[in-house]
Write a protein that holds these residues in place. Structure first.
Motif, PDB file in Angstrom:
ATOM      1  N   GLN A 158     -12.149  38.369  20.413  1.00  0.00           N
ATOM      2  CA  GLN A 158     -11.941  38.464  18.972  1.00  0.00           C
ATOM      3  C   GLN A 158     -10.465  38.361  18.634  1.00  0.00           C
ATOM      4  OE1 GLN A 158     -13.678  42.361  18.336  1.00  0.00           O
ATOM      5  NE2 GLN A 158     -15.676  41.493  17.810  1.00  0.00           N
ATOM      6  N   GLN A 198      -8.199  32.727  25.862  1.00  0.00           N
ATOM      7  CA  GLN A 198      -7.986  33.276  24.513  1.00  0.00           C
ATOM      8  C   GLN A 198      -6.764  32.649  23.846  1.00  0.00           C
ATOM      9  OE1 GLN A 198      -8.960  35.736  27.109  1.00  0.00           O
ATOM     10  NE2 GLN A 198     -10.950  35.051  26.347  1.00  0.00           N
ATOM     11  N   ALA A 222      -8.006  29.368  22.519  1.00  0.00           N
ATOM     12  CA  ALA A 222      -8.865  29.594  21.353  1.00  0.00           C
ATOM     13  C   ALA A 222      -8.036  29.917  20.121  1.00  0.00           C
ATOM     14  CB  ALA A 222      -9.850  30.727  21.646  1.00  0.00           C
ATOM     15  N   TRP A 277      -7.788  27.439  16.893  1.00  0.00           N
ATOM     16  CA  TRP A 277      -8.263  27.943  15.599  1.00  0.00           C
ATOM     17  C   TRP A 277      -7.153  27.871  14.556  1.00  0.00           C
ATOM     18  CZ3 TRP A 277      -6.861  32.203  12.547  1.00  0.00           C
ATOM     19  CH2 TRP A 277      -7.721  32.471  11.475  1.00  0.00           C
ATOM     20  N   TRP A 337      -5.466  37.687  19.872  1.00  0.00           N
ATOM     21  CA  TRP A 337      -6.791  37.159  20.257  1.00  0.00           C
ATOM     22  C   TRP A 337      -7.024  37.646  21.678  1.00  0.00           C
ATOM     23  CZ3 TRP A 337      -8.993  32.946  17.093  1.00  0.00           C
ATOM     24  CH2 TRP A 337     -10.294  32.595  17.483  1.00  0.00           C
ATOM     25  N   GLU A 359     -15.053  35.373  17.879  1.00  0.00           N
ATOM     26  CA  GLU A 359     -15.164  33.996  18.377  1.00  0.00           C
ATOM     27  C   GLU A 359     -16.607  33.489  18.397  1.00  0.00           C
ATOM     28  OE1 GLU A 359     -13.713  31.154  22.077  1.00  0.00           O
ATOM     29  OE2 GLU A 359     -12.919  33.187  21.916  1.00  0.00           O
ATOM     30  N   TRP A 379     -19.022  29.229  17.410  1.00  0.00           N
ATOM     31  CA  TRP A 379     -19.832  28.451  18.340  1.00  0.00           C
ATOM     32  C   TRP A 379     -21.285  28.393  17.882  1.00  0.00           C
ATOM     33  CZ3 TRP A 379     -17.757  26.004  22.603  1.00  0.00           C
ATOM     34  CH2 TRP A 379     -16.432  26.352  22.930  1.00  0.00           C
ATOM     35  N   THR A 411     -17.018  33.185  28.457  1.00  0.00           N
ATOM     36  CA  THR A 411     -15.782  33.961  28.560  1.00  0.00           C
ATOM     37  C   THR A 411     -15.289  34.024  30.001  1.00  0.00           C
ATOM     38  OG1 THR A 411     -16.672  35.359  26.798  1.00  0.00           O
ATOM     39  CG2 THR A 411     -14.668  36.116  27.881  1.00  0.00           C
TER      40      THR A 411
END
Length: 376
Positions: free
Chosen positions: A150, A177, A180, A184, A223, A244, A248, A255
């Motif tokens: 997250q 992470q 990601a 994002w 994150w 996250e 998806w 993960t």
């Protein structure tokens, strides 16, 4: 984490050497993702001049298996497999030694340098190593966990629009992470650079330091994988800006996976099979044990590797966000690769061949798909 056959374990933190109380193993982490380049070698068949195949590579069980993992709840199968002896039992006479890392790029560097033979890791560093080595460094041999990551931020941050000029953290540059977060932010219209500059500053930081820096008001968010996202929420007053799973399809994203050095796998297939048997037993245990059993077992390992157990509310929240599975969700890897490209931590490439799920499927007696990206 110690195994029944080996009482030594090393914790490796990005940018730091091992703590004095463990045996020393220094893994240097340079800025940038170039150190993710794999040094592993593929084993190819060789044809002699008389068109007859050269002798096959001699295989045997390894004398020792050096296994890496992180002190994260998302690495539950590693924590359970080592602490309950599932992996050591399957390895038999092969000695099991373990090393603890903070993030994926450090583990990849150790794997490619021969300091470890296999590791639990996030998918993006594995993809990057495969790409940089032209497919010669690693194979993904199983999944371990899905979910449990997250973006958590200060309470006054209410949307992506509030992040301009803010300082965020990730576990390590090029880690899952980190990728990601950068991908994002890019989709929100922000520019970020691997050196930390850009519309939003990203400071790759060891997880425990991230918690302290957030508590001290020196970070606006991070994150993070579990349990660190839960720790910032429950211990430091952060709130979730992005879960996250919402990014998806069906909420499924990988993960943690289990990877192996290709050369080691070619030379010691029996050892890799034994590792997978222990891994499958660990995942099955996690999916059948009660919530209290899981929390108690994982917390005991975290106390050993990280210095103290998690509060009950933290580990309960973390476990609720994670699904333990041997399926690496191969169908998500093209998007994961593109996220790395968008984040500037990898390059466009063909990742066909990154999976070798044949032994997993043999051990489990069912077919887990490689989604056209390898053997199954």
């Amino acid at each position: 984490m110690s195994s029944p056959q080996d009482n030594s374990s090393t914790r490796i933190v990005a940018g730091e050497s091992a703590k004095p109380k463990h045996r020393a193993l220094k893994i240097g982490i340079a800025a940038g993702v170039v150190l993710l380049i794999g040094a592993g070698a593929a084993v190819a068949s060789v044809v002699s001049n008389n068109n007859q195949a050269a002798p096959a590579v001699t295989t045997s069980p390894a004398a020792e298996l050096k296994l890496g993992y992180f002190s994260n709840v998302t690495h539950g199968p590693a924590l359970v497999g080592t602490s309950k002896g599932f992996i050591a039992k399957e390895l038999g006479s092969t000695k099991l030694s373990t090393q603890v890392f903070n993030a994926g790029p450090a583990a990849i560097e150790a794997l490619n340098a021969g300091a470890i033979d296999a590791t639990y890791i996030g998918p993006n560093p594995a993809i990057n190593s495969f790409v940089k080595s032209n497919g010669e460094s690693i194979s993904i041999i199983a999944g371990a966990a899905a979910g449990g990551a997250q973006l958590v931020v200060k309470p006054e941050i209410n949307s992506a629009a509030d992040l301009k000029g803010k300082v965020l953290a990730s576990p390590q540059l090029g880690g899952t992470q980190d990728v990601a977060l950068r991908a994002w932010l890019g989709h929100q219209g922000y520019k970020t650079n691997p050196d930390g500059s850009g519309d939003v500053t990203i400071n790759p930081t060891e997880n425990a330091q991230t918690l302290k820096l957030f508590q001290d008001g020196k970070l606006d968010g991070a994150w993070l994988p579990e349990p660190w996202a839960s720790r910032l929420v429950l211990e430091a007053g952060a709130k979730v800006l992005v879960d996250e799973k919402d990014l998806w399809e069906k909420g499924d994203f990988t993960t943690t996976i289990l990877i192996v050095n290709k050369k080691f796998a070619a030379e010691h297939p029996e050892t890799v099979k034994a590792l997978l048997k222990g891994h499958v037993e660990s995942v099955n245990w996690l999916n059948s044990a009660s919530a209290e059993e899981k929390a108690t077992t994982i917390n005991a390992v975290l106390k050993d590797t990280a210095g103290k157990p998690l509060p009950a509310n933290v580990i309960d929240r973390a476990l609720q966000n994670i699904k333990f599975t041997t399926d690496p969700l191969a169908g998500t890897y093209k998007k994961l690769l593109q996220d790395g490209v968008d984040a500037g931590t990898t390059k466009t490439a063909d990742i066909n061949g990154i999976f070798d799920l044949r032994t997993l499927n043999e051990v489990e007696g069912k077919k887990t798909s490689a989604a056209g990206l390898g053997q199954e």
